[in-house]
Design a protein around this motif. Structure first.
Motif, PDB file in Angstrom:
ATOM      1  N   GLN A   1      12.672  -2.255  -0.927  1.00 22.42           N
ATOM      2  CA  GLN A   1      13.644  -1.964  -1.983  1.00 22.42           C
ATOM      3  C   GLN A   1      13.951  -3.204  -2.837  1.00 22.42           C
ATOM      4  OE1 GLN A   1      14.997   1.388  -2.622  1.00 22.42           O
ATOM      5  NE2 GLN A   1      13.079   1.530  -1.470  1.00 22.42           N
ATOM      6  N   ARG A   2      12.924  -3.994  -3.081  1.00 21.84           N
ATOM      7  CA  ARG A   2      13.032  -5.131  -3.989  1.00 21.84           C
ATOM      8  C   ARG A   2      12.322  -4.794  -5.286  1.00 21.84           C
ATOM      9  NH1 ARG A   2      10.675 -10.099  -0.761  1.00 21.84           N
ATOM     10  NH2 ARG A   2       8.922  -8.671  -0.851  1.00 21.84           N
TER      11      ARG A   2
ATOM     12  N   ARG B   1       0.803  -1.224   0.000  1.00 20.79           N
ATOM     13  CA  ARG B   1       0.000   0.000   0.000  1.00 20.79           C
ATOM     14  C   ARG B   1       0.839   1.279   0.000  1.00 20.79           C
ATOM     15  NH1 ARG B   1      -5.277  -1.132   1.389  1.00 20.79           N
ATOM     16  NH2 ARG B   1      -5.702  -3.250   2.089  1.00 20.79           N
ATOM     17  N   HIS B   2       2.093   1.180   0.353  1.00 25.06           N
ATOM     18  CA  HIS B   2       2.851   2.425   0.482  1.00 25.06           C
ATOM     19  C   HIS B   2       4.338   2.133   0.300  1.00 25.06           C
ATOM     20  CE1 HIS B   2       4.002   0.952   4.466  1.00 25.06           C
ATOM     21  NE2 HIS B   2       2.716   0.717   4.685  1.00 25.06           N
ATOM     22  N   GLY B   3       5.098   3.229   0.208  1.00 25.13           N
ATOM     23  CA  GLY B   3       6.556   3.132   0.233  1.00 25.13           C
ATOM     24  C   GLY B   3       7.210   2.703  -1.050  1.00 25.13           C
ATOM     25  N   TYR B   4       6.605   2.941  -2.210  1.00 30.79           N
ATOM     26  CA  TYR B   4       7.232   2.561  -3.473  1.00 30.79           C
ATOM     27  C   TYR B   4       8.299   3.577  -3.872  1.00 30.79           C
ATOM     28  CZ  TYR B   4       3.612  -0.960  -4.282  1.00 30.79           C
ATOM     29  OH  TYR B   4       2.792  -2.050  -4.183  1.00 30.79           O
ATOM     30  N   THR B   5       9.257   3.100  -4.656  1.00 29.09           N
ATOM     31  CA  THR B   5      10.303   3.944  -5.235  1.00 29.09           C
ATOM     32  C   THR B   5      10.314   3.726  -6.740  1.00 29.09           C
ATOM     33  OG1 THR B   5      11.674   3.823  -3.251  1.00 29.09           O
ATOM     34  CG2 THR B   5      12.772   4.462  -5.297  1.00 29.09           C
TER      35      THR B   5
ATOM     36  N   VAL C   1      10.574  -0.054 -10.610  1.00 33.74           N
ATOM     37  CA  VAL C   1       9.695   0.213  -9.471  1.00 33.74           C
ATOM     38  C   VAL C   1      10.100  -0.732  -8.350  1.00 33.74           C
ATOM     39  CG1 VAL C   1       7.336   0.273  -8.615  1.00 33.74           C
ATOM     40  CG2 VAL C   1       7.817   0.970 -10.967  1.00 33.74           C
ATOM     41  N   LEU C   2      10.422  -0.162  -7.171  1.00 35.10           N
ATOM     42  CA  LEU C   2      10.831  -0.939  -6.005  1.00 35.10           C
ATOM     43  C   LEU C   2       9.752  -0.841  -4.931  1.00 35.10           C
ATOM     44  CD1 LEU C   2      14.496   0.414  -5.758  1.00 35.10           C
ATOM     45  CD2 LEU C   2      13.735  -1.641  -6.956  1.00 35.10           C
TER      46      LEU C   2
END
Length: 498
Positions: free
Chosen positions: A424-425, A341-345, A419-420
């Protein structure tokens, strides 16, 4: 005396009579043979002979001949003879014949064959295994004690050039900016990994081309081919990309080289391809898997090929696949469903084979539902309404060189997107050529100028970018960047509701 003479004369007369009878019988048999020969000569000269062939002598002989003509004599060979024949094959051929049938599979995996190949590879001094391992290879007792396929796996592992303590350890160090292994380029160069393409024409004939040069950037590599005798596009049926590990100093005895299939692409007219761009000399055609094929205008003969490869699992795909099957990595799964739901890079790079056009990293990003498309979620990296987020970009084009000519195709480039997730995977990795197209003004912006758009879409997700050309500044700005992917992808990766 008379009796003796009389008896002698009687025996002499009887012998004369027997001789006469024998001569008469031999004469009769000779006449019979001559008559039979004359009859056969007449039959051979008769036209009816061709319509009525002479029957076989016995039915059993005909049956035996019929059975022998359709029988596979190779299957009747003893296993020892087949093993002797297989001992003259190289590792690649021996690997291929193991797919013929069950018997060939068992024989082609014989430890006796592969232990000899392992020892012969060691003698070439391409690499030096541990002394204890080499002692096992030349010991017949050790060969028999090992399970079936042991030496085959060991040799293929050595030919692939990897151990658990080498590049797998090096790839654990991640680049915090790109999210990819920081030493990917170093490992690729150290292992002398190269890439070759195989063009397959409609008759099944294959032509292999080694790459000319490569361009590395932080999260991908662009491989370029522009040498060799190229065919016409109309004569091709498909393209294969293989990864190979070449020795630092090639020699005549270095073969066979292990070839790892990365992907296969059809080049027939029935397959959808898109027009990427053109200049005065060439046209660029875009195929799937990040492939650009440049053809000469007028005759549609291939001038060059470019392929963009993402760093994600690139070394594994270039080494661990077979010549016919691609490497299939294991899919990571998360334990915490809230991470979906959150925290994508998001890390995105626009580049061409010579230089980088734009490189940006956005974090953290939060997913939201796509309006009117409930089965998609999106990440908004650059908001169209927020002027502070707009980014300047350099000239977007693809330079090329082939057969002594040079050119530059404008409004197209390579896009490498990563897209991580929160851990951070890698969640979605894309390397593909993209094209700018004119679009209508979506909103009244503070930047007044002509607007362009780049749209990319596949089964894993979508990317939409909007650019504005500022005539007074002679500068192009990226004013919108949105990434969307199916909600089912999030649910499949993390579990729970998306």
């Amino acid at each position: 005396m008379a009796t003796g003479i009389g008896g002698f004369l009687r025996r002499l007369r009887q012998g004369h009579v027997k001789d006469e009878e024998t001569k008469l019988r031999e004469a009769q048999e000779g006449e019979t043979v001559r008559a039979e020969g004359a009859r056969r000569r007449r039959d051979r000269n008769s036209p009816s002979t061709y319509l009525q062939p002479e029957p076989c002598t016995t039915l059993s002989e005909c049956e035996q001949y019929g059975r022998g003509s359709s029988e596979n004599y190779f299957e009747r060979l003893p296993s020892e003879i087949i093993l002797k024949i297989c001992s003259f094959l190289d590792a690649s051929t021996l690997f291929n014949i193991s797919f013929v049938n069950k018997r060939f599979h068992d024989l082609a995996n014989s430890n006796a064959l592969w232990s000899v190949l392992y020892a012969s590879q060691f003698e070439k001094k391409k690499w030096r295994p541990r002394g204890g391992v080499m002692t096992e290879a030349v010991s017949s007792t050790s060969v028999e004690e090992k399970p079936a396929g042991y030496w085959k796996k060991l040799l293929l592992k050595e030919m692939a050039g990897y151990t658990d303590t080498m590049w797998k350890t090096e790839l654990r160090h991640m680049n915090p900016h790109t999210g990819m292994p920081a030493l990917t380029e170093h490992v690729l160069r150290r292992l002398h990994i190269q890439w070759e393409i195989t063009l397959i024409n409609k008759n099944g004939r294959e032509s292999v081309y080694e790459h000319t040069h490569t361009f590395f950037e932080g999260s991908s590599v662009t491989v370029y081919w522009n040498r060799g005798g190229w065919p016409f596009m109309s004569s091709l049926n498909g393209l294969q990309l293989h990864g190979i590990m070449c020795p630092a100093r090639p020699a005549s005895g270095d073969k066979p080289r292990w070839r790892s299939l990365i992907h296969t692409t059809s080049l027939t007219k029935s397959v959808h391809w898109s027009f990427l761009g053109a200049d005065e000399l060439v046209k660029l055609l875009r195929f799937n898997n990040g492939i650009i094929v440049g053809v000469w205008r007028g005759n549609w003969k291939i001038a060059f090929v470019m392929i963009n490869l993402h760093f994600h699992k690139l070394i594994e795909r270039s080494l661990l696949g077979s010549p016919f099957c691609t490497y299939i990595p294991m899919e990571d799964t998360a334990l915490d469903s809230d991470r979906g739901r959150h925290g994508y890079t998001l890390h995105i790079v626009l580049h061409n084979p010579l230089h980088r056009i734009m490189c940006q990293r956005f974090s953290p990003l939060y997913i939201s539902r796509v309006p009117y498309q409930g089965d998609y979620v999106q990440l908004i990296a650059i908001d169209l309404a927020d002027v502070l987020q707009h980014r300047p970009v350099a000239k977007i084009s693809v330079p090329w060189e082939a057969e002594g000519f040079q050119g530059d195709v404008e409004r197209c480039c390579m896009m490498t997107l990563t897209v991580l997730d929160e851990a951070q995977r890698p969640f979605w990795c894309v390397s593909s050529p993209v094209r700018m197209s004119n679009k209508l003004r979506v909103l009244d912006l503070e930047h007044a100028g002509e607007q362009f758009g780049i749209v990319y879409e596949d089964v894993e997700g979508k990317v939409r970018m909007t650019f504005v050309w500022m005539e007074d500044l002679q500068q192009c700005f990226l004013v919108q960047l949105i990434t969307a992917f199916p909600a089912a992808k999030v649910k499949r990766r993390f579990g729970g509701e998306s």
